[in-house]
Design an enzyme around this catalytic site. Structure first.
Site, PDB file in Angstrom:
ATOM      1  N   ASP A   1       1.285   7.536   4.905  1.00 34.14           N
ATOM      2  CA  ASP A   1       0.534   7.380   6.150  1.00 34.14           C
ATOM      3  C   ASP A   1       1.476   6.944   7.279  1.00 34.14           C
ATOM      4  O   ASP A   1       1.051   6.425   8.294  1.00 34.14           O
ATOM      5  CB  ASP A   1      -0.615   6.367   5.981  1.00 34.14           C
ATOM      6  CG  ASP A   1      -0.113   4.973   5.640  1.00 34.14           C
ATOM      7  OD1 ASP A   1       1.103   4.817   5.371  1.00 34.14           O
ATOM      8  OD2 ASP A   1      -0.922   4.024   5.648  1.00 34.14           O
TER       9      ASP A   1
ATOM     10  N   ASP B   1      11.385  -0.417 -13.007  1.00 28.97           N
ATOM     11  CA  ASP B   1      11.863   0.369 -11.869  1.00 28.97           C
ATOM     12  C   ASP B   1      11.856   1.857 -12.260  1.00 28.97           C
ATOM     13  O   ASP B   1      12.554   2.273 -13.199  1.00 28.97           O
ATOM     14  CB  ASP B   1      13.288  -0.093 -11.529  1.00 28.97           C
ATOM     15  CG  ASP B   1      13.888   0.661 -10.351  1.00 28.97           C
ATOM     16  OD1 ASP B   1      13.284   1.651  -9.884  1.00 28.97           O
ATOM     17  OD2 ASP B   1      14.975   0.243  -9.900  1.00 28.97           O
TER      18      ASP B   1
ATOM     19  N   ASP C   1       6.447   2.464  -0.418  1.00 27.72           N
ATOM     20  CA  ASP C   1       6.777   1.479   0.623  1.00 27.72           C
ATOM     21  C   ASP C   1       7.584   2.177   1.717  1.00 27.72           C
ATOM     22  O   ASP C   1       8.633   2.759   1.431  1.00 27.72           O
ATOM     23  CB  ASP C   1       7.591   0.330   0.002  1.00 27.72           C
ATOM     24  CG  ASP C   1       6.787  -0.406  -1.061  1.00 27.72           C
ATOM     25  OD1 ASP C   1       5.677  -0.868  -0.743  1.00 27.72           O
ATOM     26  OD2 ASP C   1       7.251  -0.486  -2.217  1.00 27.72           O
TER      27      ASP C   1
ATOM     28  N   THR D   1      -6.566   6.313  -2.239  1.00 29.66           N
ATOM     29  CA  THR D   1      -5.942   5.109  -2.791  1.00 29.66           C
ATOM     30  C   THR D   1      -6.251   3.920  -1.887  1.00 29.66           C
ATOM     31  O   THR D   1      -6.697   4.083  -0.758  1.00 29.66           O
ATOM     32  CB  THR D   1      -4.409   5.244  -2.943  1.00 29.66           C
ATOM     33  OG1 THR D   1      -3.826   5.074  -1.647  1.00 29.66           O
ATOM     34  CG2 THR D   1      -4.004   6.561  -3.551  1.00 29.66           C
ATOM     35  N   LYS D   2      -5.945   2.737  -2.410  1.00 33.89           N
ATOM     36  CA  LYS D   2      -6.189   1.509  -1.669  1.00 33.89           C
ATOM     37  C   LYS D   2      -5.432   1.532  -0.334  1.00 33.89           C
ATOM     38  O   LYS D   2      -5.952   1.170   0.705  1.00 33.89           O
ATOM     39  CB  LYS D   2      -5.710   0.348  -2.538  1.00 33.89           C
ATOM     40  CG  LYS D   2      -6.213  -0.971  -2.114  1.00 33.89           C
ATOM     41  CD  LYS D   2      -5.856  -2.038  -3.132  1.00 33.89           C
ATOM     42  CE  LYS D   2      -5.562  -3.319  -2.397  1.00 33.89           C
ATOM     43  NZ  LYS D   2      -4.300  -3.912  -2.766  1.00 33.89           N
TER      44      LYS D   2
ATOM     45  N   GLU E   1       3.157   9.415 -12.276  1.00 30.36           N
ATOM     46  CA  GLU E   1       3.026   8.781 -10.950  1.00 30.36           C
ATOM     47  C   GLU E   1       3.955   7.589 -10.813  1.00 30.36           C
ATOM     48  O   GLU E   1       4.014   6.716 -11.675  1.00 30.36           O
ATOM     49  CB  GLU E   1       1.571   8.347 -10.706  1.00 30.36           C
ATOM     50  CG  GLU E   1       1.416   7.683  -9.343  1.00 30.36           C
ATOM     51  CD  GLU E   1      -0.005   7.623  -8.839  1.00 30.36           C
ATOM     52  OE1 GLU E   1      -0.836   8.439  -9.275  1.00 30.36           O
ATOM     53  OE2 GLU E   1      -0.274   6.752  -7.998  1.00 30.36           O
TER      54      GLU E   1
ATOM     55  N   GLU F   1      -4.417   4.135   1.285  1.00 32.62           N
ATOM     56  CA  GLU F   1      -4.948   5.146   2.183  1.00 32.62           C
ATOM     57  C   GLU F   1      -6.194   4.618   2.894  1.00 32.62           C
ATOM     58  O   GLU F   1      -6.374   4.831   4.091  1.00 32.62           O
ATOM     59  CB  GLU F   1      -5.286   6.399   1.377  1.00 32.62           C
ATOM     60  CG  GLU F   1      -5.629   7.573   2.249  1.00 32.62           C
ATOM     61  CD  GLU F   1      -5.698   8.854   1.433  1.00 32.62           C
ATOM     62  OE1 GLU F   1      -5.605   8.790   0.200  1.00 32.62           O
ATOM     63  OE2 GLU F   1      -5.839   9.905   2.052  1.00 32.62           O
TER      64      GLU F   1
ATOM     65  N   GLU G   1       5.032   1.366 -12.570  1.00 40.75           N
ATOM     66  CA  GLU G   1       4.828   0.395 -11.473  1.00 40.75           C
ATOM     67  C   GLU G   1       5.618  -0.863 -11.825  1.00 40.75           C
ATOM     68  O   GLU G   1       5.594  -1.306 -12.964  1.00 40.75           O
ATOM     69  CB  GLU G   1       3.315   0.116 -11.338  1.00 40.75           C
ATOM     70  CG  GLU G   1       2.917  -1.017 -10.417  1.00 40.75           C
ATOM     71  CD  GLU G   1       3.430  -0.871  -8.989  1.00 40.75           C
ATOM     72  OE1 GLU G   1       3.105   0.107  -8.308  1.00 40.75           O
ATOM     73  OE2 GLU G   1       4.194  -1.757  -8.555  1.00 40.75           O
TER      74      GLU G   1
ATOM     75  N   LYS H   1      11.676  -0.597   9.219  1.00 39.52           N
ATOM     76  CA  LYS H   1      12.834  -0.828  10.092  1.00 39.52           C
ATOM     77  C   LYS H   1      13.982   0.112   9.744  1.00 39.52           C
ATOM     78  O   LYS H   1      14.257   0.342   8.566  1.00 39.52           O
ATOM     79  CB  LYS H   1      13.328  -2.275   9.953  1.00 39.52           C
ATOM     80  CG  LYS H   1      12.337  -3.264  10.497  1.00 39.52           C
ATOM     81  CD  LYS H   1      12.874  -4.671  10.364  1.00 39.52           C
ATOM     82  CE  LYS H   1      11.814  -5.652  10.799  1.00 39.52           C
ATOM     83  NZ  LYS H   1      11.931  -6.943  10.136  1.00 39.52           N
TER      84      LYS H   1
END
Ligand SMILES: C[S@@+](CC[C@H](N)C(=O)[O-])C[C@H]1O[C@@H](n2cnc3c(N)ncnc32)[C@H](O)[C@@H]1O
Length: 238
Positions: A179, A120, A143, A216-217, A68, A219, A93, A147
């Site tokens: 989302d 990374d 993320d 997930t948080k 993940e 979501e 992460e 923009k």
């Protein structure tokens, strides 16, 4: 809010500015996160190092590996690892407090089939992951970089999709969820352009929310805000 690009030198000394998918926001570690990092890193942490990993050596078995990218605080990753002891899980992460929180949750849940990295993910893919070694790559709520002028920072881009394919086993799955509808469309566009992938949806491009993906948080937050969620799965075909 500092590091968005990284400067590197090519062999002949030319400067290249690498666009990254994240902004480093170190934040403070809670006592619990710090303790979990100190105590669990030696057994569950993998340090970044430009050497190829050997999953058999890492886990001591040949179980399928699910990786993940950007697990946030790791709650859903830990739950998945707990629910599937027959698989190995690896989380990457960049946010250190998130890694600490994940290790805390892992210890509480008593999972032993999970390893974490704090780096990374793009560099980990480039330098540490063996080819054709992963059963599943999951990328949940990356993320979105809303923009238009920031869209280049979105982690899902053609070279990234190709790099993921290279590390997946034949028939392995790249599972994305977002989302943000515009990002979902962007993911489809990139994946349709990437060679040797097949969308797994029976109809259209999106799959129903898979049972194996815990909420997930991000979501949960999206649900509160009335956002939709798009799950996208592609398999490696060649
Ligand atoms: C919007 S959050 C979603 C977190 C989690 N997946 C969830 O659904 O709650 C995106 C996460 O990806 C991480 N991230 C972004 N780019 C990354 C990269 N290149 N490598 C590793 N993590 C990354 C960020 O630090 C952040 O925690």
């Amino acid at each position: 809010m500092t590091e968005v690009t990284k400067t590197e030198l090519t062999e002949d000394g030319k400067v290249i500015r690498k666009v990254r998918s994240f902004v480093r926001r170190e934040g403070r570690l809670t006592k619990g996160q710090e303790q979990a990092l100190n105590e669990s890193w030696p057994t569950m942490g993998i340090d970044f190092d430009a050497t190829e990993l050997d999953w058999q050596q890492v886990f001591g078995n040949d179980n399928p590996v699910v990786l993940e990218i950007g697990f946030g605080m790791g709650a859903s990753l830990v739950e998945m690892a707990k629910n599937a002891p027959e698989k190995n899980f690896v989380g990457i992460e960049v946010h250190t407090p998130g890694v600490g929180a994940c290790l805390m949750a892992a210890r509480e849940a008593g999972v032993t089939n999970l390893r974490v990295m704090c780096h990374d993910a793009v560099e980990v893919f480039e330098q540490m992951l063996p080819k054709e070694s992963l059963d599943t790559v999951q990328l949940f709520f990356p993320d979105p970089w809303h923009k238009k002028r920031h869209h280049k920072r979105r982690i899902v881009q053609l070279p990234f999709a190709e790099m993921v394919r290279d590390k997946l086993k034949m028939g392995g799955v790249f599972h994305m969820a977002t989302d943000w509808e515009n990002y979902a469309e962007h993911m489809i566009e990139v994946m349709e352009a990437a060679p040797h992938y097949q969308n797994t949806a029976k109809e259209g491009y999106y799959v129903p929310r898979p049972e194996e993906r815990p909420l997930t948080k991000f979501e949960q937050r999206g649900q509160r805000l009335g956002h939709g969620v798009w799950d996208i799965k592609y398999t490696r075909t060649a």
